[in-house]
Design a protein around this motif. Structure first.
Motif, short mmCIF file in Angstrom:
data_model
loop_
_atom_site.label_atom_id
_atom_site.label_comp_id
_atom_site.label_asym_id
_atom_site.label_seq_id
_atom_site.Cartn_x
_atom_site.Cartn_y
_atom_site.Cartn_z
N LEU A 659 0.84 -1.20 0.00
CA LEU A 659 0.00 0.00 0.00
C LEU A 659 0.87 1.25 0.00
CD1 LEU A 659 -2.76 -1.03 2.53
CD2 LEU A 659 -3.14 -0.38 0.16
N ALA A 660 1.91 1.22 0.87
CA ALA A 660 2.78 2.38 0.97
C ALA A 660 3.49 2.63 -0.36
CB ALA A 660 3.79 2.18 2.09
N ASN A 661 3.92 1.54 -1.01
CA ASN A 661 4.56 1.68 -2.32
C ASN A 661 3.64 2.37 -3.32
OD1 ASN A 661 7.02 0.63 -1.68
ND2 ASN A 661 6.51 -1.46 -2.32
N ALA A 662 2.37 1.93 -3.32
CA ALA A 662 1.42 2.50 -4.26
C ALA A 662 1.09 3.95 -3.91
CB ALA A 662 0.13 1.66 -4.26
N VAL A 663 0.93 4.24 -2.63
CA VAL A 663 0.54 5.60 -2.23
C VAL A 663 1.71 6.57 -2.37
CG1 VAL A 663 -0.28 6.99 -0.29
CG2 VAL A 663 -1.29 4.76 -0.71
N LEU A 664 2.90 6.09 -1.98
CA LEU A 664 4.06 6.98 -1.99
C LEU A 664 4.86 6.93 -3.29
CD1 LEU A 664 5.37 6.20 1.61
CD2 LEU A 664 4.04 8.18 0.91
N GLY A 665 4.44 6.03 -4.20
CA GLY A 665 5.17 5.89 -5.45
C GLY A 665 6.56 5.34 -5.26
N LYS A 666 6.72 4.44 -4.30
CA LYS A 666 8.04 3.84 -4.04
C LYS A 666 8.08 2.43 -4.58
CE LYS A 666 9.46 6.18 0.19
NZ LYS A 666 9.94 5.95 1.55
N ALA A 667 9.26 1.82 -4.54
CA ALA A 667 9.37 0.42 -4.94
C ALA A 667 10.23 -0.33 -3.93
CB ALA A 667 9.96 0.32 -6.34
N VAL A 668 9.80 -0.25 -2.69
CA VAL A 668 10.53 -0.98 -1.64
C VAL A 668 10.05 -2.42 -1.67
CG1 VAL A 668 11.00 -1.09 0.84
CG2 VAL A 668 10.63 1.12 -0.26
N GLU A 669 11.00 -3.36 -1.82
CA GLU A 669 10.60 -4.74 -2.07
C GLU A 669 9.97 -5.39 -0.83
OE1 GLU A 669 13.71 -7.23 -3.50
OE2 GLU A 669 12.35 -8.92 -3.79
N ASN A 670 10.66 -5.29 0.31
CA ASN A 670 10.16 -5.95 1.51
C ASN A 670 9.97 -4.95 2.63
OD1 ASN A 670 10.31 -8.67 0.50
ND2 ASN A 670 12.53 -8.43 0.63
N THR A 671 9.04 -5.31 3.53
CA THR A 671 8.83 -4.46 4.71
C THR A 671 10.12 -4.31 5.50
OG1 THR A 671 6.60 -5.35 4.76
CG2 THR A 671 7.32 -4.13 6.69
N ILE A 672 10.89 -5.40 5.57
CA ILE A 672 12.10 -5.37 6.41
C ILE A 672 13.22 -4.53 5.80
CG2 ILE A 672 11.75 -7.48 7.74
CD1 ILE A 672 13.62 -8.82 5.61
N ASP A 673 13.01 -4.03 4.57
CA ASP A 673 14.00 -3.09 4.05
C ASP A 673 14.00 -1.80 4.86
OD1 ASP A 673 14.63 -4.91 2.16
OD2 ASP A 673 13.37 -4.04 0.59
N TYR A 674 12.92 -1.61 5.64
CA TYR A 674 12.82 -0.41 6.47
C TYR A 674 13.55 -0.55 7.80
CZ TYR A 674 9.30 1.73 3.40
OH TYR A 674 8.64 2.32 2.36
N THR A 675 13.95 -1.79 8.15
CA THR A 675 14.56 -2.00 9.47
C THR A 675 15.75 -1.09 9.71
OG1 THR A 675 13.87 -4.30 9.29
CG2 THR A 675 15.41 -3.78 11.05
N GLU A 676 16.58 -0.96 8.68
CA GLU A 676 17.79 -0.16 8.87
C GLU A 676 17.51 1.34 8.85
OE1 GLU A 676 20.46 -0.84 5.49
OE2 GLU A 676 18.78 -1.94 4.62
N GLN A 677 16.26 1.68 8.46
CA GLN A 677 15.94 3.12 8.41
C GLN A 677 15.27 3.63 9.68
OE1 GLN A 677 13.80 4.20 4.82
NE2 GLN A 677 14.81 2.58 3.70
N LEU A 678 15.01 2.71 10.63
CA LEU A 678 14.34 3.14 11.87
C LEU A 678 15.13 4.27 12.51
CD1 LEU A 678 13.33 -0.36 13.28
CD2 LEU A 678 11.84 1.32 12.23
N PRO A 679 14.45 5.26 13.08
CA PRO A 679 15.11 6.52 13.46
C PRO A 679 16.21 6.37 14.52
CG PRO A 679 12.88 6.41 14.33
CD PRO A 679 13.01 5.28 13.39
#
Lengths: 829, 210
Positions: A659-679
């Motif tokens: 959903l986030a990919n579609a809404v934000l126009g991103k192409a993040v493959e997996n949810t866990i790609d965000y793990t390293e971006q946690l603040p």
């Protein structure tokens, strides 16, 4: 404790003074056989197989403490004879039908029998009839039991239910010749073993405990097994998926044991949940509520398109804290880019509480964790229904009582028999609702270094004190001299005559005395027992490690700001360490990652919560989402740890990332790609998901994810507190809580969940209102009315009932004005 | 041999003196170098091929024909041959021997055995379903060897023709028919994985004196 060096089998190892030899050896990968010992519990000394020689003397490694320079040999000729005899004894009359035993393959009796090479049997005793029994969720087969008492120890020292004990077996005595012919320890072990089996403390036929299943988990043989799991699978067939339990904030490390559903259905299915019971103990929800996955979901493109439309229309995202850190981060991204409001009331309350706390403490997070609680010896709990808000906090509480000879205070309006039965060292104080501040003031008053406290705080505390002259009746012993007549033989005459003799004796006498005492009005406000001070004196003897646990009652309290500041003051000016119990699974993570808003807008999307468009991990919404056991991601626990969890059951639908990919126009493959971006600014680390470990080391070190950095934040010099209303009370109070084993819709869904949503009340409450289990009642509060079913809860007492929150259909939170207690009237329908 | 042997006689594959099988014109094998040389010369120049043909012709003229009309007639397979599995029942009671321990499933190197188990009404472990994927089975015999109850054994059914690549076999198909079990017609399986005749001597006794 000092570091010492001991030598085990010629190998020098470092350990702490007073550490058990067994633990020291295990931490250094030295093998000493041991069956009955449980790390974190007190030694049972039932199996005696951990015999070692320390400085030439035979000792049990599980209860002999390391001293500097100790020389230890793990195996001598005599010890080998003892061990062999012990294992032979364990095999006496043990059934050989390993094929139909659930423990086969992970059985310690099998392992040690093979390890010690037992290939013949020298002993025998007539067996007695020992029939298998069903104790509800646990099945006990005494025929398989080796009476190592690990279940009894775990239940007493860790869980605190004290539901199991040893009972008489009624077997013949051992043959007399064995006493001479057998190795001594083996004989002593056998003699005790042959007299006992495990039974229920209550004497009833069914277990009535908090159903954690820890007894079955620790059982080294197949004597105690989960009734539901029985005969469905063999241990070796399972794929073990290391994960983190997603039900409460404890974030326990678990392993989902999965295998194909059946011959005709190759889909993976969770058969049971196992834990590293030496280092982590689960509750009933963690152990039995595992099959809450969103089943048979496929990619529904229409629903997905609807969701995108809803996202275009929406201005608010509502969600619960049963989400991963990565999902919380995605929601925060959506807020930052698209300007959605993020609404999560309980996380917001926690976030505010933490912020208020930080103003004084100067740290972004509370200072301590549950591991410290396990090792402390004076624990205070305020504002939390401990056993249901966070079962692990309760275990830590109990563990510090039993193993560290600790003591504790439990402040809560609802009477909790489970806490009370932990022993005499726990003092429960059932104060009126809204008086949590008084409890924190009392802690400050009793433990703070007064001279260091800000003067206004100490002045305020002093205002509760009052020197008062009271009359006490004392019993003193007085010497009384009296004259008694006695018959005596006159030596001169040889005749008997009466003589008067003076005799003195001590006679107790009651004296009234005027004494000046310091009266503490806080005790009266809190409803503390009359002899509180005397009791405290006893409880505080030899205590040096203090722990304060505070919970969700405080976060939504009308004066939560003052409470947060008081918590910070207690941490700063007393010896207490502080732990806050986050309300739900990932409340801590959400409160760190998301900027939360107070009010929802006109059109909202709900994630696992009711809204105009609902994304649901339970499959009851407009678009399906995966449940926690179908996701990869991290969860932040009460121990401030970012723990990874893995996919146990497959999921075929869309996830939030799509959903986030579609809404934000991103192409993040997996949810866990965000793990390293946690603040990082909030204490998270720049670590990839795959680099996060999830296990315990042999010495008990927790290698799970990473610990959030407790960052320094600017604190204000203002340490003032506000006065509280000591008359505040909630009439006909109703509490907002859950029964044991329930937390949310995800714990209600699994097939082993039996608890019913509704009004749960104690026997006393039911009697008072003339209600019976199963009755329908109408609950009316200032905020609304709801019709619910009445259930009897054995694990509370007193006259406050609670309304469950685990079934969101009930929407019980809507009846409350934030605070967990409300005034309510009950009417039978 | 006085009378023509029957098919049953041929089922006894133990070739000894007096059995249905006999050697025809068996010659001693050459041992010395000279004898070997003579054999080569004879085979090359004395048309021994025709001698062989003559033996066949001679035996044919005797009308002593031993052809087995497969598939109407089937020769049995040796007891240690590993053909399609059979599930045994206990003698007399006819209870299934399989206790669902899962060892065959575990040991199977081609991972072709699967079973479903559950707890039955009498609190015993019950096998609800059991399959062997014969398309994958390599007939190694480990399952029969590991079985603690002598429940799974290799039978004599060696024909594996199937229309499907993955040919499964079902528990009930493999199970010994009940009537046979109760009437005691099932002989104890002597083949692969069975108890050896000297097993008793190797077992250590346990003192169960009472």
């Amino acid at each position: 404790m000092a570091n010492v060096t001991i030598t085990v089998d010629g190998q020098e190892i470092q350990t702490q003074e007073g550490e058990f030899i067994l633990n020291a050896a295990r931490a250094n990968d030295i093998f000493i056989p041991a069956i009955c010992y449980l790390t974190r519990c007190s030694p049972t000394l039932a199996c005696r197989i951990c015999l070692v020689e320390a400085d030439g003397k035979q000792v049990y490694a599980c209860n002999a403490k390391a001293k500097d320079g100790m020389e230890i040999t793990t195996s001598t000729e005599n010890i080998e004879l003892e061990r062999r005899a012990i294992m032979e004894v364990y095999d006496v009359n043990h059934p050989l039908q390993c094929g139909v035993c659930d423990q086969s393959g992970e059985c310690e009796l099998q392992n040690y029998t093979l390890e010690l090479g037992v290939d013949s049997q020298s002993y025998h005793v007539a067996d007695v009839k020992r029939e298998a029994v069903d104790w509800g969720h646990i099945h006990y087969d005494p025929g398989l039991c080796i009476v190592c008492e690990r279940c009894v120890t775990a239940c007493k020292d860790m869980i605190g239910d004290n539901s199991l004990k040893t009972v008489a077996r009624g077997a013949d005595a051992l043959e007399a010749e064995y006493k001479e012919s057998m190795p001594k320890d083996a004989y002593a072990m056998w003699n005790k073993l042959n007299k006992s089996v495990i039974g229920l403390t209550s004497g009833e036929e069914m277990l009535d405990c908090t159903s954690c299943g820890e007894c079955a988990a620790v059982c080294p043989v197949g004597a105690l097994v989960d009734t539901d799991y029985m005969y469905t699978s063999n241990a070796w067939e399972h794929k073990q998926v290391p994960a983190t339990c997603g039900h409460c904030s404890a974030g326990c490390q678990i392993s989902y044991d999965t295998k194909h559903t059946s011959i005709s259905d190759p889909e993976e299915k969770i058969y049971r949940v196992m834990n590293e019971w030496n280092y982590v103990s689960l509750c009933g929800a963690g152990r039995y509520a595992y099959d809450y996955e969103n089943r048979d979901v496929t990619k529904d493109e229409v629903a997905f398109a609807n969701a995108i439309t809803a996202f275009e229309k929406a201005d608010t995202l509502k969600f619960t804290s049963t989400i991963t850190n990565e999902e919380a981060y995605i929601l925060q991204q959506l807020k930052e880019t698209k300007g959605y409001k993020l609404v999560n009331d309980e996380a917001k309350a926690f976030q505010t509480f933490m912020k208020d706390y930080s103003e004084i403490s100067g740290t972004s997070l509370y200072g301590s964790d549950l591991k410290v609680a396990h090792n402390s010896n004076f624990v205070v709990s305020i504002g939390t229904a401990l056993k249901t808000d966070n079962p692990n906090a309760r275990y830590a509480f109990n563990n510090s009582m039993t193993v560290n000879k600790g003591a504790g205070l439990y402040f809560h309006p609802v009477v909790d028999p489970v806490i009370d039965q932990m022993g005499k060292s726990v003092l429960s104080i059932n104060h009126a609702p809204l008086q949590e501040e008084a409890a924190l003031y009392l802690i400050l008053d009793l433990f703070a270094k007064k001279e260091k406290l800000p003067s206004e705080v100490s002045d305020y505390l002093a205002s509760f004190h009052n020197m008062k002259t009271i009359t006490v009746t004392e019993t003193i012993k007085e010497k009384v001299i009296e004259i008694v007549k006695e018959m005596k033989v006159n030596e001169a005459t040889g005749e008997e005559e009466e003589v008067e003799v003076e005799k003195s004796k001590m006679v107790p006498k009651k004296v009234e005395k005027e004494v000046e005492v310091d009266e503490n009005r806080l005790l009266e406000i809190l409803n503390a027992p009359k002899d509180f001070e005397e009791k405290m004196e006893k409880l505080l003897k030899k205590k040096d490690a203090f722990m304060l646990m505070v919970g969700p009652d405080l976060y939504t309290h009308p004066s939560s700001r003052n409470l947060a500041r008081l918590c910070a003051l207690v941490e700063k000016y007393t010896d207490f360490e502080l732990v806050m119990i986050p309300t739900f699974t990932n409340t801590l993570g959400v409160s760190q990652i998301c900027e939360l808003d107070d009010e929802a807008g006109s059109y909202s999307i709900g994630y696992n919560t009711d809204a105009d468009f609902k994304l649901a991990g339970l499959g009851d919404g407009d678009l399906d989402m995966p449940a926690i056991n179908q996701q990869e991601g991290t969860l932040t626990s009460i121990n401030k740890r970012v723990n990874p969890t893995n996919v146990a059951v497959s999921y075929g639908g869309y996830v939030l990332n799509d959903l986030a990919n579609a809404v934000l126009g991103k192409a993040v493959e997996n949810t866990i790609d965000y793990t390293e971006q946690l603040p990082v600014a909030k204490g998270f680390q720049e670590a990839t998901f795959d680099s996060l470990p999830n296990h315990y080391e042999n010495d008990g070190t927790e290698k799970r994810g990473y610990v959030l950095d407790n960052l320094a934040v600017t604190s204000s010099s203002d340490e003032s507190v506000t006065a509280f209303d000591d008359k505040a009370d909630v009439e006909n109070a109703l509490y907002l809580a859950n029964p044991v084993r329930q937390f949310s819709d995800f714990t209600a869904k699994p097939h082993q969940s039996k608890e019913k949503p509704g009004l749960h009340a104690s026997k006393a409450y039911l009697d008072k209102h003339e209600l019976n289990e199963g009755d329908k009642v109408k609950v009316t509060t200032a905020k609304g009315v709801v019709e619910v079913e009445v259930s009897h809860d054995h694990f509370i007492d007193g006259e406050i009932a609670y309304l469950t929150t685990f079934d969101s259909k009930l929407n019980s939170e809507a009846l409350f004005d934030g605070y967990r207690f409300t005034s309510a009237s009950i009417e039978r329908v | 041999m006085s009378k023509l042997p029957s098919l049953e006689d041929f089922k006894d594959r133990n070739v000894v003196e007096g059995s249905a099988y006999y050697d025809v014109d068996q010659r001693e094998a050459p041992t010395t170098g000279m004898e070997k040389f003579k054999q080569v010369v004879n085979r090359t120049f004395r048309f021994e091929l025709f001698i062989g043909l003559w033996v066949v012709l001679r035996e044919m003229i005797k009308f002593d024909i031993h052809t087995v009309s497969y598939p109407a007639e089937k020769l049995p397979i040796g007891p240690r041959y590993r053909a399609v599995h059979e599930m045994q029942r206990l003698w007399e009671s006819g209870t299934e021997r399989c206790i669902g321990c899962g060892l065959c499933e575990k040991i199977c190197i081609s991972d072709c055995i699967r079973m479903d188990t559950r707890i039955d009404e009498n609190s015993r472990k019950e096998v609800t379903e059991y399959t062997i994927n014969l398309g994958r089975c390599i007939f190694c015999g480990y399952c029969a060897e590991v079985c603690p109850e002598l429940a799974i054994v290799h039978g004599g059914r060696y024909e594996n023709v199937s229309e499907q690549r993955a040919h499964y076999t079902d528990f009930n198909d493999m199970l010994t028919p009940m009537d046979m079990a109760i009437s005691g017609k099932v002989a104890e399986y002597p083949g692969f994985g069975a108890v050896t005749p000297h097993e008793d001597e190797r077992i250590k006794t346990t003192p169960l004196a009472y």
